[in-house]
Structure formats: structure tokens, C-alpha cells
Design a protein around this motif. Structure first.
Motif, PDB file in Angstrom:
ATOM      1  N   GLY A 181       7.800 131.884 112.482  1.00 33.31           N
ATOM      2  CA  GLY A 181       6.632 131.539 111.291  1.00 33.31           C
ATOM      3  C   GLY A 181       6.089 132.732 110.627  1.00 33.31           C
ATOM      4  N   ILE A 182       5.609 133.797 111.718  1.00 32.79           N
ATOM      5  CA  ILE A 182       5.120 134.892 111.168  1.00 32.79           C
ATOM      6  C   ILE A 182       5.576 135.290 109.918  1.00 32.79           C
ATOM      7  CG2 ILE A 182       6.233 136.312 112.695  1.00 32.79           C
ATOM      8  CD1 ILE A 182       2.580 136.460 111.311  1.00 32.79           C
ATOM      9  N   LEU A 183       7.141 135.359 110.079  1.00 33.75           N
ATOM     10  CA  LEU A 183       7.747 136.079 108.705  1.00 33.75           C
ATOM     11  C   LEU A 183       7.553 135.192 107.518  1.00 33.75           C
ATOM     12  CD1 LEU A 183      11.203 137.110 110.449  1.00 33.75           C
ATOM     13  CD2 LEU A 183       9.257 138.744 110.010  1.00 33.75           C
ATOM     14  N   THR A 184       7.394 133.856 107.610  1.00 29.00           N
ATOM     15  CA  THR A 184       7.118 132.997 106.546  1.00 29.00           C
ATOM     16  C   THR A 184       5.840 133.368 106.056  1.00 29.00           C
ATOM     17  OG1 THR A 184       8.778 131.580 107.567  1.00 29.00           O
ATOM     18  CG2 THR A 184       7.219 130.593 105.796  1.00 29.00           C
ATOM     19  N   ARG A 185       4.905 133.513 107.002  1.00 25.23           N
ATOM     20  CA  ARG A 185       3.480 133.971 106.330  1.00 25.23           C
ATOM     21  C   ARG A 185       3.524 135.101 105.607  1.00 25.23           C
ATOM     22  NH1 ARG A 185       3.103 130.839 111.304  1.00 25.23           N
ATOM     23  NH2 ARG A 185       1.532 129.030 111.042  1.00 25.23           N
ATOM     24  N   LEU A 186       4.181 136.189 106.129  1.00 26.46           N
ATOM     25  CA  LEU A 186       4.394 137.345 105.409  1.00 26.46           C
ATOM     26  C   LEU A 186       4.825 137.028 104.185  1.00 26.46           C
ATOM     27  CD1 LEU A 186       5.751 139.553 108.335  1.00 26.46           C
ATOM     28  CD2 LEU A 186       3.337 139.998 107.243  1.00 26.46           C
ATOM     29  N   ALA A 187       5.886 136.176 104.061  1.00 25.86           N
ATOM     30  CA  ALA A 187       6.820 136.072 102.892  1.00 25.86           C
ATOM     31  C   ALA A 187       5.475 135.301 101.790  1.00 25.86           C
ATOM     32  CB  ALA A 187       7.660 134.811 102.993  1.00 25.86           C
ATOM     33  N   VAL A 188       4.709 134.320 102.277  1.00 25.91           N
ATOM     34  CA  VAL A 188       3.605 133.725 101.589  1.00 25.91           C
ATOM     35  C   VAL A 188       2.693 134.870 100.859  1.00 25.91           C
ATOM     36  CG1 VAL A 188       1.729 132.203 101.601  1.00 25.91           C
ATOM     37  CG2 VAL A 188       3.630 131.427 102.658  1.00 25.91           C
ATOM     38  N   PHE A 189       2.233 135.709 101.798  1.00 25.32           N
ATOM     39  CA  PHE A 189       1.590 136.694 101.298  1.00 25.32           C
ATOM     40  C   PHE A 189       2.089 137.594 100.127  1.00 25.32           C
ATOM     41  CE2 PHE A 189       0.193 141.348 101.561  1.00 25.32           C
ATOM     42  CZ  PHE A 189      -1.244 141.189 101.372  1.00 25.32           C
ATOM     43  N   TYR A 190       3.606 137.904 100.507  1.00 26.57           N
ATOM     44  CA  TYR A 190       4.166 138.613  99.536  1.00 26.57           C
ATOM     45  C   TYR A 190       4.358 138.110  98.113  1.00 26.57           C
ATOM     46  CZ  TYR A 190       8.897 139.882  97.170  1.00 26.57           C
ATOM     47  OH  TYR A 190       9.719 140.328  96.370  1.00 26.57           O
ATOM     48  N   TYR A 191       4.572 136.661  98.083  1.00 26.57           N
ATOM     49  CA  TYR A 191       4.429 136.039  96.843  1.00 26.57           C
ATOM     50  C   TYR A 191       3.199 135.626  96.311  1.00 26.57           C
ATOM     51  CZ  TYR A 191       9.514 134.986  97.459  1.00 26.57           C
ATOM     52  OH  TYR A 191      10.879 135.226  97.640  1.00 26.57           O
ATOM     53  N   GLN A 192       2.215 135.750  97.219  1.00 22.79           N
ATOM     54  CA  GLN A 192       0.867 135.628  96.456  1.00 22.79           C
ATOM     55  C   GLN A 192       0.486 136.973  95.866  1.00 22.79           C
ATOM     56  OE1 GLN A 192      -1.564 134.762 100.190  1.00 22.79           O
ATOM     57  NE2 GLN A 192      -1.463 132.559  99.711  1.00 22.79           N
ATOM     58  N   MET A 193       0.818 138.128  96.223  1.00 29.00           N
ATOM     59  CA  MET A 193       0.561 139.308  95.817  1.00 29.00           C
ATOM     60  C   MET A 193       1.502 139.437  94.453  1.00 29.00           C
ATOM     61  SD  MET A 193      -1.595 141.243  97.402  1.00 29.00           S
ATOM     62  CE  MET A 193      -1.115 142.767  96.450  1.00 29.00           C
ATOM     63  N   GLY A 194       2.644 138.924  94.463  1.00 31.32           N
ATOM     64  CA  GLY A 194       3.465 138.846  93.144  1.00 31.32           C
ATOM     65  C   GLY A 194       2.886 138.095  92.098  1.00 31.32           C
ATOM     66  N   ALA A 195       1.907 137.165  92.468  1.00 30.51           N
ATOM     67  CA  ALA A 195       1.317 136.228  91.680  1.00 30.51           C
ATOM     68  C   ALA A 195       0.027 136.872  91.006  1.00 30.51           C
ATOM     69  CB  ALA A 195       0.927 135.045  92.185  1.00 30.51           C
ATOM     70  N   LEU A 196      -0.777 137.511  91.917  1.00 34.86           N
ATOM     71  CA  LEU A 196      -1.910 138.275  91.561  1.00 34.86           C
ATOM     72  C   LEU A 196      -1.696 139.416  90.666  1.00 34.86           C
ATOM     73  CD1 LEU A 196      -3.880 137.717  95.111  1.00 34.86           C
ATOM     74  CD2 LEU A 196      -4.323 136.552  93.093  1.00 34.86           C
ATOM     75  N   LEU A 197      -0.987 140.250  90.898  1.00 34.28           N
ATOM     76  CA  LEU A 197      -0.950 141.533  90.110  1.00 34.28           C
ATOM     77  C   LEU A 197      -0.407 141.190  88.622  1.00 34.28           C
ATOM     78  CD1 LEU A 197       1.673 143.419  92.705  1.00 34.28           C
ATOM     79  CD2 LEU A 197      -0.842 144.077  91.927  1.00 34.28           C
ATOM     80  N   PRO A 198      -0.660 142.166  87.745  1.00 34.49           N
ATOM     81  CA  PRO A 198      -0.272 142.030  86.332  1.00 34.49           C
ATOM     82  C   PRO A 198       1.118 141.515  86.275  1.00 34.49           C
ATOM     83  CG  PRO A 198      -1.633 143.895  86.533  1.00 34.49           C
ATOM     84  CD  PRO A 198      -1.373 143.442  87.941  1.00 34.49           C
ATOM     85  N   GLU A 199       1.564 140.848  85.332  1.00 32.43           N
ATOM     86  CA  GLU A 199       2.991 140.271  85.039  1.00 32.43           C
ATOM     87  C   GLU A 199       4.035 141.342  85.611  1.00 32.43           C
ATOM     88  OE1 GLU A 199       5.521 137.056  82.676  1.00 32.43           O
ATOM     89  OE2 GLU A 199       3.490 137.690  81.997  1.00 32.43           O
TER      90      GLU A 199
END
Length: 316
Positions: free
Chosen positions: A150-168
Motif C-alpha cells: 500500500g505504501i507504493l499506492t500512497r506514493l502513486a497518489v502523491f505523484y498524481y497529486q503533484m501532477g495535478a498541482l503543477l502548471p498544466e
């Protein structure tokens, strides 16, 4: 030099036609393998961030079947959805309309891999889509965050959150970053065959970032970690085959046994020494289970394909 598919010779024997169909104002591109026969037609739904190529190794080991494999909306060569978000209800509705648009003589067998297992299950539970036989490969049997890694999934969640927060532009580039794709590929591959591992990594390099835009992949990722097959299993009365892996990093085997019990009519088969990439690493074994499930007494046995040669073709 791009590695050659170990299954290319088998796949090359199966006729294939690329087609398109409009679903709710969006073009869905799909591939038709084989021709209609007295065997059932199989409609296949691939996993998250992939496209139809991911299931071709399984297709290669199912000669004689008529198979239809679309790219999910927003991935591969299919347009994004126009009438809904890329959430589980959006994909479920799309699949129901897609099967209707095929105008098949009878309801097809439905096959879903990974995220595709959730899409197919949701469509059967929440739309008027129906089937007599259902096949789920590497099914997401429980919430991804509760998986054995599950830790890998949580890292993936963080990764996608960063992808959403950065300029497009920067977010889109991060989501397609080849280094991160390679880390994911190395983590999921369990085979010790070096040539097969190289090919798997090359497949992910080629197809894992073939999504239309940032919104699509972010919406689909949220759907993939917010839903699982267990939500829908009790509502599905189809004769069901679950093909799971004993080293799956997303869903533990214990959850697969629990899932089996939730379906009114399901059989679980667990393949050893493989993880979330059954379709790449053990397609011959998966195909044998599928053929035996759909045509009892006609295909080979699981033991027939228990050993795989270096080329990926089953020993007989």
C-alpha cells in the motif's frame, strides 16, 4: 533497439482488423481479432494507463476465438469521454454503450484486467450490460491502498497529486516521465527472464503514457484507487473466472479468496511466481484457464502450460 515481442509469432497467425465506433460523440478505437465462430466472442478491457496492446499476449494464445479489444476512452487511440467524467460510472456507461454498438448476435464474454476488472464489474452491476460468462485477470479485489504494498499506492497518489498541482505543461510532463514509468515497471515485473523483462519495460515505455491529457489520467487514477470489484460482486450472477497472482503487489491472495466468496458463482485460479502482470509474464497459462472455462473439455489443461519456454510459448 526495441525488443521483439516473445509472442509476436503466435499473434501474427491471428487475423486482426482495426475499427472505430462513435460512442456518445467520442470515437472509440478497437481491434477485432479472429472471426466469429461457434465459440463465444470475448470483449476485453485493459488496465489503467495501458491500451489494447497489453492484452495481446493473451490474445496470441487464444486462436480460434473472436476477440474485441478497445482502447479505453482517453487512452491509446480512443477519444476522451464527452458526456461524463472518466470515473467508474463514466467508464461503465461507455462499456455498456460500446457493446450495444457492436451489434453482436448474442451477449459476449467479458474480460477485464486490473482496472478493467473494475470497469467490467461496475458495468454489469450498474447498467443494463449482461453476460453469461465473466473473466477477471488480476482483479482489484479490495481497495488498492490496503494492498500488500500500500505504501507504493500512497506514493502513486502523491505523484498524481503533484501532477495535478503543477502548471498544466509541467504536470503533464511529470505524469509521462520515463524514469517514473520505468520504476513502476521494474516494481511490477516478477519474471527472472532478462529478455522478457526488457520487453515488458519497452512495452510500458511505448504505451503507458499514451493518454490524451492530464485531466483524463487524473480522473481515471482517482477511479482506479476509489473503487474495487468487491463493491459489485454480489450483484453479478454471471459464471465467473478469477485469475489471480500469488505475488500481486496491489491485491493479496487472501483478498482474492474473499472476493471469490462474494460472487454468486465464481472460481478462483491463482498462478504462482507472478505479480500484477499475468498478461505479460504468463499469458499462455492465463489463456489455458480461459479456454477451459469457456470450452470445458476442448482446450488443454493448466498443467499443459505450466512451463514456459524462453520465447514465452508454452511447452507441450
Amino acid at each position: 533497439m526495441t525488443p521483439t515481442s516473445p509472442y509476436s509469432s503466435l499473434l501474427g497467425r491471428i487475423p486482426v482488423v482495426k475499427r472505430t465506433v462513435s460512442i456518445g460523440g467520442s470515437v472509440t478505437t478497437y481491434w477485432e481479432y479472429g472471426t466469429p465462430s461457434n465459440r463465444p466472442t470475448i470483449v476485453m478491457v485493459h488496465g489503467f494507463r495501458g491500451d489494447h496492446h497489453g492484452l495481446e499476449p493473451v490474445v496470441a494464445h487464444l486462436p480460434g476465438f473472436h476477440m474485441i479489444s478497445p482502447d479505453l476512452p482517453g487512452f491509446g487511440e480512443s477519444d476522451p469521454l464527452r458526456l461524463s467524467k472518466h470515473d467508474i460510472d463514466g467508464y461503465a456507461g461507455w462499456l455498456s454503450r460500446f457493446v450495444d454498438a457492436l451489434q453482436l448476435d448474442k451477449a459476449p464474454v467479458l474480460l477485464g484486467h486490473s482496472f478493467g476488472s473494475i470497469v467490467v464489474s461496475a458495468a454489469l452491476a450498474r447498467t443494463d450490460l449482461s453476460t453469461e460468462q465473466l473473466i477477471l485477470v488480476n482483479p482489484i479485489a479490495a481497495p488498492a491502498l490496503s494492498g500488500p504494498r500500500g505504501i507504493l499506492t500512497r506514493l502513486a497518489v502523491f505523484y498524481y497529486q503533484m501532477g495535478a498541482l503543477l502548471p498544466e505543461r509541467l504536470g503533464f510532463a511529470l505524469l509521462r516521465n520515463r524514469i517514473i514509468v520505468r520504476i513502476m515497471s521494474v516494481t511490477m515485473a516478477k519474471t527472472t527472464d532478462r529478455s522478457l523483462r526488457r520487453w515488458i519495460h519497452a512495452e510500458h515505455d511505448r504505451y503507458f503514457s499514451a493518454f490524451s491529457d492530464r485531466d483524463v489520467v487524473l480522473e481515471a487514477f482517482k477511479a482506479s484507487v476509489s473503487n474495487d470489484v468487491s463493491e459489485f460482486a454480489r450483484s453479478i450472477d454471471a459464471h465467473t473466472l478469477l485469475v489471480a497472482a500469488d505475488r500481486d503487489d496491489i491485491t493479496p491472495v487472501s483478498a482474492q479468496h474473499t472476493l471469490e466468496g462474494l460472487f454468486p458463482d465464481a472460481t478462483l485460479e491463482v498462478l504462482p511466481e507472478v505479480g500484477h502482470l499475468i498478461h505479460y509474464e504468463l499469458p499462455a497459462q492465463a489463456a489455458t484457464l480461459i479456454e477451459n472455462f469457456l470450452s470445458p473439455g476442448v482446450g488443454g489443461t493448466t498443467e499443459d502450460t505450466a512451463t514456459v519456454t524462453d520465447s514465452g510459448e508454452a511447452k507441450r
